[in-house]
Design a protein around this motif. Structure first.
Motif, PDB file in Angstrom:
ATOM      1  N   SER A 156      -3.184  -2.773  20.764  1.00 17.57           N
ATOM      2  CA  SER A 156      -1.724  -3.463  20.941  1.00 17.57           C
ATOM      3  C   SER A 156      -1.527  -3.715  19.545  1.00 17.57           C
ATOM      4  O   SER A 156      -0.336  -4.309  18.987  1.00 17.57           O
ATOM      5  CB  SER A 156      -1.983  -4.834  21.569  1.00 17.57           C
ATOM      6  OG  SER A 156      -3.140  -5.436  21.016  1.00 17.57           O
ATOM      7  N   ASP A 157      -2.465  -3.580  18.542  1.00 13.50           N
ATOM      8  CA  ASP A 157      -2.056  -3.800  17.111  1.00 13.50           C
ATOM      9  C   ASP A 157      -1.253  -2.634  16.570  1.00 13.50           C
ATOM     10  O   ASP A 157      -1.618  -1.495  16.845  1.00 13.50           O
ATOM     11  CB  ASP A 157      -3.307  -3.983  16.389  1.00 13.50           C
ATOM     12  CG  ASP A 157      -3.933  -5.321  16.612  1.00 13.50           C
ATOM     13  OD1 ASP A 157      -3.372  -6.314  16.965  1.00 13.50           O
ATOM     14  OD2 ASP A 157      -5.204  -5.514  16.512  1.00 13.50           O
ATOM     15  N   TYR A 158      -0.428  -3.064  15.498  1.00 13.92           N
ATOM     16  CA  TYR A 158       0.372  -1.934  14.565  1.00 13.92           C
ATOM     17  C   TYR A 158      -0.284  -2.077  13.250  1.00 13.92           C
ATOM     18  O   TYR A 158      -0.636  -3.094  12.744  1.00 13.92           O
ATOM     19  CB  TYR A 158       1.620  -2.402  14.388  1.00 13.92           C
ATOM     20  CG  TYR A 158       2.408  -2.100  15.829  1.00 13.92           C
ATOM     21  CD1 TYR A 158       2.790  -0.898  16.408  1.00 13.92           C
ATOM     22  CD2 TYR A 158       3.145  -3.302  16.583  1.00 13.92           C
ATOM     23  CE1 TYR A 158       3.467  -0.764  17.652  1.00 13.92           C
ATOM     24  CE2 TYR A 158       3.830  -3.173  17.589  1.00 13.92           C
ATOM     25  CZ  TYR A 158       3.974  -1.827  18.141  1.00 13.92           C
ATOM     26  OH  TYR A 158       4.707  -1.749  19.466  1.00 13.92           O
ATOM     27  N   PRO A 159      -0.420  -0.835  12.745  1.00 14.83           N
ATOM     28  CA  PRO A 159      -1.138  -0.470  11.463  1.00 14.83           C
ATOM     29  C   PRO A 159      -0.297  -1.371  10.399  1.00 14.83           C
ATOM     30  O   PRO A 159       1.001  -1.206  10.767  1.00 14.83           O
ATOM     31  CB  PRO A 159      -1.358   0.680  11.186  1.00 14.83           C
ATOM     32  CG  PRO A 159      -1.331   1.545  12.442  1.00 14.83           C
ATOM     33  CD  PRO A 159      -0.554   0.610  13.304  1.00 14.83           C
ATOM     34  N   MET A 160      -0.613  -1.994   9.396  1.00 15.18           N
ATOM     35  CA  MET A 160       0.198  -2.596   8.501  1.00 15.18           C
ATOM     36  C   MET A 160      -0.194  -1.940   6.975  1.00 15.18           C
ATOM     37  O   MET A 160      -1.256  -1.488   6.792  1.00 15.18           O
ATOM     38  CB  MET A 160       0.009  -4.132   8.224  1.00 15.18           C
ATOM     39  CG  MET A 160       0.189  -4.980   9.433  1.00 15.18           C
ATOM     40  SD  MET A 160       1.886  -5.009   9.907  1.00 15.18           S
ATOM     41  CE  MET A 160       1.888  -6.279  11.316  1.00 15.18           C
ATOM     42  N   VAL A 161       0.754  -1.550   6.284  1.00 12.59           N
ATOM     43  CA  VAL A 161       0.773  -1.293   4.908  1.00 12.59           C
ATOM     44  C   VAL A 161       1.550  -1.789   3.994  1.00 12.59           C
ATOM     45  O   VAL A 161       2.522  -2.522   4.226  1.00 12.59           O
ATOM     46  CB  VAL A 161       1.078   0.363   4.665  1.00 12.59           C
ATOM     47  CG1 VAL A 161       0.017   1.101   5.577  1.00 12.59           C
ATOM     48  CG2 VAL A 161       2.408   0.637   5.097  1.00 12.59           C
ATOM     49  N   THR A 162       1.243  -1.867   2.769  1.00  8.56           N
ATOM     50  CA  THR A 162       1.800  -2.639   1.523  1.00  8.56           C
ATOM     51  C   THR A 162       2.606  -1.476   0.821  1.00  8.56           C
ATOM     52  O   THR A 162       2.026  -0.370   0.932  1.00  8.56           O
ATOM     53  CB  THR A 162       0.970  -3.332   0.416  1.00  8.56           C
ATOM     54  OG1 THR A 162      -0.030  -2.617   0.021  1.00  8.56           O
ATOM     55  CG2 THR A 162       0.247  -4.557   1.517  1.00  8.56           C
ATOM     56  N   LEU A 163       3.477  -1.691   0.060  1.00  3.99           N
ATOM     57  CA  LEU A 163       4.090  -0.699  -0.953  1.00  3.99           C
ATOM     58  C   LEU A 163       2.990  -0.303  -1.761  1.00  3.99           C
ATOM     59  O   LEU A 163       2.939   1.062  -2.205  1.00  3.99           O
ATOM     60  CB  LEU A 163       5.440  -1.295  -1.636  1.00  3.99           C
ATOM     61  CG  LEU A 163       6.018  -0.310  -2.282  1.00  3.99           C
ATOM     62  CD1 LEU A 163       6.606   0.567  -1.498  1.00  3.99           C
ATOM     63  CD2 LEU A 163       7.076  -1.056  -3.225  1.00  3.99           C
ATOM     64  N   TYR A 164       2.152  -1.206  -2.269  1.00  6.01           N
ATOM     65  CA  TYR A 164       1.183  -0.719  -3.075  1.00  6.01           C
ATOM     66  C   TYR A 164       0.274   0.509  -2.585  1.00  6.01           C
ATOM     67  O   TYR A 164      -0.359   1.345  -3.125  1.00  6.01           O
ATOM     68  CB  TYR A 164       0.094  -2.075  -3.352  1.00  6.01           C
ATOM     69  CG  TYR A 164      -1.277  -1.561  -4.203  1.00  6.01           C
ATOM     70  CD1 TYR A 164      -0.905  -1.302  -5.704  1.00  6.01           C
ATOM     71  CD2 TYR A 164      -2.233  -1.410  -3.794  1.00  6.01           C
ATOM     72  CE1 TYR A 164      -2.168  -1.047  -6.481  1.00  6.01           C
ATOM     73  CE2 TYR A 164      -3.353  -0.924  -4.351  1.00  6.01           C
ATOM     74  CZ  TYR A 164      -3.391  -0.602  -5.904  1.00  6.01           C
ATOM     75  OH  TYR A 164      -4.577  -0.451  -6.558  1.00  6.01           O
ATOM     76  N   ASP A 165      -0.022   0.250  -1.328  1.00  9.59           N
ATOM     77  CA  ASP A 165      -0.602   1.222  -0.421  1.00  9.59           C
ATOM     78  C   ASP A 165      -0.123   2.604  -0.640  1.00  9.59           C
ATOM     79  O   ASP A 165      -0.728   3.761  -0.648  1.00  9.59           O
ATOM     80  CB  ASP A 165      -1.041   0.958   1.026  1.00  9.59           C
ATOM     81  CG  ASP A 165      -1.716  -0.171   1.311  1.00  9.59           C
ATOM     82  OD1 ASP A 165      -2.693  -0.398   0.529  1.00  9.59           O
ATOM     83  OD2 ASP A 165      -1.665  -1.166   2.105  1.00  9.59           O
TER      84      ASP A 165
END
Length: 202
Positions: free
Chosen positions: A104-113
């Protein structure tokens, strides 16, 4: 006709869903719950309808998304370098970040990633106007959602939807990563030769 027995209101909703899929070909339940429900209710009829047109409909209930795919190369276009690299980098990050998450979770990324992944492959980072264009593209095709007002800072966060699984298949990732490792900055063309007009890559 296969849809004649439906109520008028259902036919209207179904027509909107068909047009939406032909326009974009990726749909996320969390973004369009009613449209997802209409497609799910009428999956058999829609599959037959799209099959007649030469399309293949996938309703992924496990990841709560819909994918409409066509093999016909006439409906494909070449990607420019910025689109090619951006999509591959985000697809790689999606695969990395989803490890260990619940369904049920969505992966999260940052612009730094994202920027760090560019640096890993020694790729030139994109300018702000191109960044804005690529983010808008991914939002339009329900590949990601922005979580902050300013998407240009390193700590800007992005939610990656499971539609990324259909943009590039898992068995293609290794091959495409190897191509990316050989991809020289400034080289013309793209590592992903073609993509559908509606963004999904086979």
């Amino acid at each position: 006709m296969m849809f004649q027995e439906l109520a008028d209101s259902e036919r209207v909703r179904l027509r909107e869903a068909i047009n939406r899929l032909l326009e974009v070909n990726l749909l996320v339940k969390d973004k369009e719950r009613e449209m997802y429900a209409v497609i799910r209710r009428n999956r058999a009829e829609l599959s037959a309808y799209f099959q007649f047109l030469g399309w293949e409909l996938t309703v992924d209930e496990r990841h709560e998304c819909v994918y409409l795919h066509i093999q016909d190369s006439r409906l494909r276009r070449r990607l420019d370098r910025d689109h090619t690299v951006w999509l591959l980098v985000l697809r790689l990050l999606y695969e990395e970040k989803r490890q260990g998450l619940t369904l049920s979770d969505y992966p999260m990324v940052t612009l730094y990633d994202i920027r760090s992944k560019y640096e890993t492959f020694r790729l030139e980072w994109i300018n702000r106007s191109v960044l804005d264009k690529l983010i808008r593209l991914c939002i339009q095709f329900q590949l990601l959602e922005t979580l902050d007002n300013d998407n240009r800072t390193d700590d800007a966060r992005f939610k990656l939807f499971h539609t990324w699984m259909y943009v590039i298949q898992v068995d293609e990732i290794k091959q495409l990563t190897e191509r990316l490792e050989r991809y020289e900055t400034g080289q013309e063309g793209g590592i992903l030769d073609e993509m559908d007009d509606t963004v999904a890559i086979d």
